[in-house]
Design a protein around this motif. Sequence first.
Motif, PDB file in Angstrom:
ATOM      1  N   ARG A  93      10.301   0.509  -5.858  1.00 45.33           N
ATOM      2  CA  ARG A  93      10.153   1.762  -5.196  1.00 45.33           C
ATOM      3  C   ARG A  93       9.800   2.887  -6.103  1.00 45.33           C
ATOM      4  N   GLY A  97       5.999   4.343  -4.529  1.00 43.55           N
ATOM      5  CA  GLY A  97       5.866   5.473  -3.982  1.00 43.55           C
ATOM      6  C   GLY A  97       4.387   6.232  -4.481  1.00 43.55           C
ATOM      7  N   PRO A  98       4.340   6.590  -5.830  1.00 39.61           N
ATOM      8  CA  PRO A  98       3.277   7.388  -6.218  1.00 39.61           C
ATOM      9  C   PRO A  98       2.036   6.891  -5.889  1.00 39.61           C
ATOM     10  N   ARG A  99       1.896   5.402  -5.911  1.00 41.82           N
ATOM     11  CA  ARG A  99       0.684   4.728  -5.470  1.00 41.82           C
ATOM     12  C   ARG A  99       0.488   4.525  -3.904  1.00 41.82           C
ATOM     13  N   SER A 100       1.286   5.394  -3.197  1.00 42.29           N
ATOM     14  CA  SER A 100       1.144   5.261  -1.661  1.00 42.29           C
ATOM     15  C   SER A 100       1.239   3.686  -1.158  1.00 42.29           C
ATOM     16  N   PRO A 102       3.130   0.973   0.841  1.00 37.81           N
ATOM     17  CA  PRO A 102       4.345   0.764   1.666  1.00 37.81           C
ATOM     18  C   PRO A 102       5.484  -0.098   1.232  1.00 37.81           C
ATOM     19  N   PRO A 146       8.840   8.009   1.882  1.00 41.28           N
ATOM     20  CA  PRO A 146       7.760   7.916   2.939  1.00 41.28           C
ATOM     21  C   PRO A 146       7.426   6.400   2.817  1.00 41.28           C
ATOM     22  N   ARG A 147       7.114   6.059   4.225  1.00 39.18           N
ATOM     23  CA  ARG A 147       6.534   4.525   4.582  1.00 39.18           C
ATOM     24  C   ARG A 147       7.253   3.476   3.821  1.00 39.18           C
ATOM     25  N   SER A 148       8.636   3.657   3.995  1.00 43.25           N
ATOM     26  CA  SER A 148       9.681   2.530   3.473  1.00 43.25           C
ATOM     27  C   SER A 148      10.732   2.113   4.512  1.00 43.25           C
TER      28      SER A 148
END
Length: 369
Positions: A93, A97-100, A102, A146-148
């Motif tokens: 994670r 996260g930094p790579r956007s 999910p 976000p998106r997790s």
Amino acid sequence: MRVLQLITQSRGGPVDHATELAVELARQGHDSHLVSPPGPHLAPAATQGVTVHVAAVARATDLRGARAVGRLLAAVAPDVVHLQDRRAGLVGRALAGPRSVPSVYTLHGVPDQLADLVPGNLPIARSRRRDRLRYLRLEGLLARAPRSAVVTPCRALAAYARDYVGVPGDRVHAVPNGVGRDWLDRPAPRPTEAATVEVAWLGLMQPVKRLPDLVTAVDRVPGVRLHLIGDGPERIRLEALVAASGHPDRARFAGFRDDPADALRAADLLALPSAAEACPMALLQAMALGLPVLATRVGGVPELVRDRRDGLLVDAGDVGGLARALAELAGDAALRRRLGDSARERVRAHYAIDRTTRALVEVYERVAG
């Protein structure tokens, strides 16, 4: 979808689950990738449509391993990354996260220090303030990325994730583990009356499994023999316990098996006397083969095993109750047949890997937007 799964272990229930899932994802037409340390599970997956990547993250602070996984994320560009153990959840994670990208994290279990926070589990190790800070607050922060989403293999762990970790309810999904098709395609022989009843245990030998309870129970019940399939830090202690027991010839150390199916098929039942469990793959695998099971009422086990329908359940730590249930199963082949048949049908209906995979794909689609 292009799904990349990350595991940092080379053996154990989460590895079995991730491998079965990777194969089934490929079978259902998804672009399935598995990132793992070297291990015997990789070659069979690669022959069944899974793209295998070898990368090891030895510990949470292993920057070299984390960079290797980061490069793989960039190269594969998955629609979603699925993280299948605690270390993978932390490192994965942080990278996703930094790579956007999910992310979905499966919470297969909890640290021993927090085991008793899960409904039904016994205390295993003393909890310290820093344990709650490290495992609860950090996990709560990661789960809000976000998106997790967080997946748990049983409702008991879902309650822990909501009530103690603080994961928002709409981000927690209880999706039971599933067993692969091979387990259901080749059942064990039907039980018959026998002079000696073979009792199997399968897993990693560690304190949470309470194997001394099982060794003691077997020693009290005539006509049974124990096969310990696995290895781990408790093995030396267990060997000494067996040697000092009244019937040291009644326990056999079979060691770790890359494929334990044949060893389980040679057994008459599986016993799992753990102090804490979620949705144990060992139980699912034995039930899929048609073996009756004897287990403790901890964590998610009562969600999986219906007492006196698919197996027998006893209280964790009750060695006398464990011995009485073992004697009942050993002395009644008809009961073993009835429980084993019901267990097999329950797994076929609710815990097959194709069903699990479809449910997880719905979670993937949700986090991917």
